[in-house]
Design a protein around this motif. Structure first.
Motif, PDB file in Angstrom:
ATOM      1  N   LYS A 247       0.809  -1.219   0.000  1.00 35.67           N
ATOM      2  CA  LYS A 247       0.000   0.000   0.000  1.00 35.67           C
ATOM      3  C   LYS A 247       0.845   1.273   0.000  1.00 35.67           C
ATOM      4  O   LYS A 247       0.430   2.293  -0.558  1.00 35.67           O
ATOM      5  CB  LYS A 247      -0.959   0.012   1.199  1.00 35.67           C
ATOM      6  CG  LYS A 247      -2.141  -0.928   1.027  1.00 35.67           C
ATOM      7  CD  LYS A 247      -3.167  -0.772   2.130  1.00 35.67           C
ATOM      8  CE  LYS A 247      -3.989   0.483   1.956  1.00 35.67           C
ATOM      9  NZ  LYS A 247      -5.085   0.560   2.949  1.00 35.67           N
ATOM     10  N   ARG A 251       0.305   4.306  -2.572  1.00 38.65           N
ATOM     11  CA  ARG A 251       0.094   5.715  -2.213  1.00 38.65           C
ATOM     12  C   ARG A 251       1.076   6.628  -2.952  1.00 38.65           C
ATOM     13  O   ARG A 251       0.708   7.721  -3.399  1.00 38.65           O
ATOM     14  CB  ARG A 251       0.222   5.895  -0.703  1.00 38.65           C
ATOM     15  CG  ARG A 251      -0.996   5.426   0.079  1.00 38.65           C
ATOM     16  CD  ARG A 251      -0.915   5.817   1.538  1.00 38.65           C
ATOM     17  NE  ARG A 251      -0.078   4.903   2.284  1.00 38.65           N
ATOM     18  CZ  ARG A 251      -0.530   3.848   2.951  1.00 38.65           C
ATOM     19  NH1 ARG A 251      -1.827   3.572   2.963  1.00 38.65           N
ATOM     20  NH2 ARG A 251       0.296   3.072   3.624  1.00 38.65           N
ATOM     21  N   LYS A 255      -0.105   9.636  -5.596  1.00 37.58           N
ATOM     22  CA  LYS A 255       0.282  11.054  -5.478  1.00 37.58           C
ATOM     23  C   LYS A 255       0.855  11.579  -6.791  1.00 37.58           C
ATOM     24  O   LYS A 255       0.558  12.700  -7.210  1.00 37.58           O
ATOM     25  CB  LYS A 255       1.300  11.225  -4.352  1.00 37.58           C
ATOM     26  CG  LYS A 255       0.731  10.998  -2.966  1.00 37.58           C
ATOM     27  CD  LYS A 255       1.823  10.986  -1.914  1.00 37.58           C
ATOM     28  CE  LYS A 255       1.273  10.584  -0.549  1.00 37.58           C
ATOM     29  NZ  LYS A 255       2.357  10.470   0.470  1.00 37.58           N
ATOM     30  N   TYR A 283      -8.885   6.762  -4.639  1.00 34.94           N
ATOM     31  CA  TYR A 283      -7.666   7.410  -4.172  1.00 34.94           C
ATOM     32  C   TYR A 283      -7.898   8.186  -2.875  1.00 34.94           C
ATOM     33  O   TYR A 283      -7.005   8.301  -2.043  1.00 34.94           O
ATOM     34  CB  TYR A 283      -7.130   8.362  -5.248  1.00 34.94           C
ATOM     35  CG  TYR A 283      -6.145   7.748  -6.224  1.00 34.94           C
ATOM     36  CD1 TYR A 283      -5.838   6.387  -6.199  1.00 34.94           C
ATOM     37  CD2 TYR A 283      -5.505   8.532  -7.176  1.00 34.94           C
ATOM     38  CE1 TYR A 283      -4.935   5.827  -7.096  1.00 34.94           C
ATOM     39  CE2 TYR A 283      -4.593   7.984  -8.076  1.00 34.94           C
ATOM     40  CZ  TYR A 283      -4.320   6.636  -8.039  1.00 34.94           C
ATOM     41  OH  TYR A 283      -3.415   6.088  -8.937  1.00 34.94           O
ATOM     42  N   LEU A 286      -7.496   5.713  -0.183  1.00 31.06           N
ATOM     43  CA  LEU A 286      -6.102   5.311  -0.093  1.00 31.06           C
ATOM     44  C   LEU A 286      -5.270   6.348   0.656  1.00 31.06           C
ATOM     45  O   LEU A 286      -4.355   6.001   1.408  1.00 31.06           O
ATOM     46  CB  LEU A 286      -5.538   5.104  -1.507  1.00 31.06           C
ATOM     47  CG  LEU A 286      -4.128   4.535  -1.640  1.00 31.06           C
ATOM     48  CD1 LEU A 286      -4.051   3.112  -1.090  1.00 31.06           C
ATOM     49  CD2 LEU A 286      -3.689   4.550  -3.103  1.00 31.06           C
ATOM     50  N   LEU A 287      -5.617   7.627   0.487  1.00 29.14           N
ATOM     51  CA  LEU A 287      -4.854   8.717   1.101  1.00 29.14           C
ATOM     52  C   LEU A 287      -5.622   9.391   2.232  1.00 29.14           C
ATOM     53  O   LEU A 287      -5.378  10.549   2.563  1.00 29.14           O
ATOM     54  CB  LEU A 287      -4.480   9.743   0.024  1.00 29.14           C
ATOM     55  CG  LEU A 287      -3.569   9.212  -1.088  1.00 29.14           C
ATOM     56  CD1 LEU A 287      -3.462  10.202  -2.231  1.00 29.14           C
ATOM     57  CD2 LEU A 287      -2.190   8.869  -0.555  1.00 29.14           C
TER      58      LEU A 287
END
Length: 443
Positions: A247, A251, A255, A283, A286-287
């Motif tokens: 992961k 990430r 970005k 996303y 994920l962030l």
């Protein structure tokens, strides 16, 4: 219950990182069971079901189960198709739980030296770099064009390869030349009025091994009246990393993509691969733990559309094909995460000349699931063999899907059945491009 120091570290990290509220949201109602391929293929094993795996995760967090090899194997047996999510009345985000659990396990796993080298080479050394992806594909192109592939296929070398690897070699697509891969467009304008301005997520495998499908995608968008920008600095979406316990790298890739696309003033960001689109649209999740990125990721994810959705929205010219029976196999992530199971079917049914036949359990995973068909060949083969039975019942001569992994898996199934001379498998944009081109020729 005796637990090793290593297992205790894993359990502690499960306690710290797993979303306990999400684990508790599972009511154990069983609505997910019929939707789960591994639950059915294992003879209705509770541990091989979504609620069973959630129960196992919760038991590890609660200190009632060791995060041992059996636990890891059960999580690895899951396809990650996320068909359980639309079926869940509580809206449990099972996919998020699975990815977090796999990431924790991978962080603490002592891989063998060959496995370490392979993972580092693939996840860190290959997929994040498009120039290296092109280099690998150039070698495959040379392998195909030099005649070596024919020699290999006529020898017995492929017969000794494990699992389905020998058959998979036979269904490799025609690889574009190094020259073709270098000359990629960055901006395309339609001939008439601009209906929408879109950015195209070209992907890594899609812009190398499946480059012709990307070209068909750009052709369709142009014919539909879209102005297209293709940011040069974009990279791999990170889906393979996110699903495989990497992961942090996912990430990092996310970005870079956000930075690349947020510079473009567009209506939508278009993906033509269900697996890629499903991560791109998440996303923001994920962030979620990075405040400086979360809002930017949310804006990015809000613009993601599958190619089928935008084409249905803006419309295509007349489409026509020679008479044939066509069926459709869902991309799990396109259907279950992006909620776009209907647009591909509507587009196919708009093509003059074809007869569309819905396949039984077309919404059930085909067994590809990223690299699942390589890591879990036995279960993957069970699933694709059952899928081929349903395909044959439609009497289709064309199988359509919307994801490169699914496409190769369907080709694999057709090859295993000895039907490669009678049945073809195609990506939906390739079929739509054929139909638009023939429609233009007959105007």
């Amino acid at each position: 219950m005796t637990i090793t120091k290593q297992q205790e570290k894993v359990r502690q990290e499960f306690t710290e990182r797993m979303d306990y509220d999400e684990l508790m949201n599972c009511m154990r109602c069983g609505f997910c069971l019929p939707s789960c391929p591994t639950y059915g293929e294992t003879g209705q094993s509770e541990a091989a079901s979504p609620r069973g795996r959630i129960a196992l995760m919760k038991a590890v967090v609660d200190g009632k189960k060791k995060p041992d090899e059996d636990f890891e194997q059960q999580l690895n047996l899951c396809l990650g198709c996320r068909a359980c999510e639309p079926a869940c009345p509580s809206g449990v985000k099972y996919g998020h739980l699975l990815e977090e659990a796999r990431d924790i396990l991978n962080k603490h796993k002592k891989h063998s030296i060959p496995a370490k080298v392979l993972r580092k080479s693939v996840f860190n050394g290959l997929f994040p770099y498009q120039n290296r992806m092109r280099g690998l594909n150039s070698m495959l192109w040379l392998y195909q064009q030099s005649g070596v592939q024919k020699v290999v296929q006529h020898s017995k070398i492929l017969n000794i390869m494990p699992g389905n690897l020998g058959t998979m070699e036979k269904i490799l697509p025609e690889i574009p030349s190094p020259k073709e891969m270098k000359n990629r467009p960055t901006h395309i304008e339609p001939e008439g009025t601009v209906k929408k301005k879109v950015a195209f997520f070209s992907g890594c495998l899609m812009d190398t091994m499946f480059m012709k499908t990307n070209d068909a995608t750009l052709f369709l968008l142009k014919e539909a009246g879209c102005e297209i920008v293709i940011p040069k600095q974009q990279n791999c979406c990170g889906a393979l990393h996110a699903h495989s316990g990497e992961k942090e790298k996912a990430r990092e890739l996310a970005k870079k993509n956000i930075l690349s696309f947020e510079q473009e003033d567009v209506d939508f960001i278009i993906s033509n691969a269900g697996g890629c689109g499903a991560l791109l649209v998440e996303y923001d999740h994920l962030l979620k733990d990075e405040p400086e990125w979360h809002e930017r990721a949310k804006l990015f994810a809000g613009k993601i559309k599958d190619i089928s959705e935008i084409l249905l929205e803006v419309g295509l010219p007349k489409m026509k094909l020679p008479a044939q029976v066509v069926t459709y196999q869902d991309s799990c992530h396109l259907r279950n995460v992006m909620n776009a199971g209907t647009p591909p079917r509507k587009l196919l049914q708009m093509i003059e000349g074809i007869t569309y036949k819905e396949m039984k359990e077309s919404d059930r995973c085909c067994g590809s699931a990223g690299v699942y068909n390589i890591l879990q060949p036995e279960m993957s083969t069970q699933i694709i063999d059952a899928k081929m039975d349903h395909m044959k019942a439609t009497r289709a001569t064309t199988i359509v899907t919307a994801n490169p992994g699914c496409l190769l898996q369907m080709k694999l199934g057709v090859e295993r059945e000895g039907l490669s001379e009678e049945v073809r498998s195609v990506h939906i944009v390739d079929l739509l491009a054929e139909a638009v081109q023939l429609g233009k020729e007959q105007e």
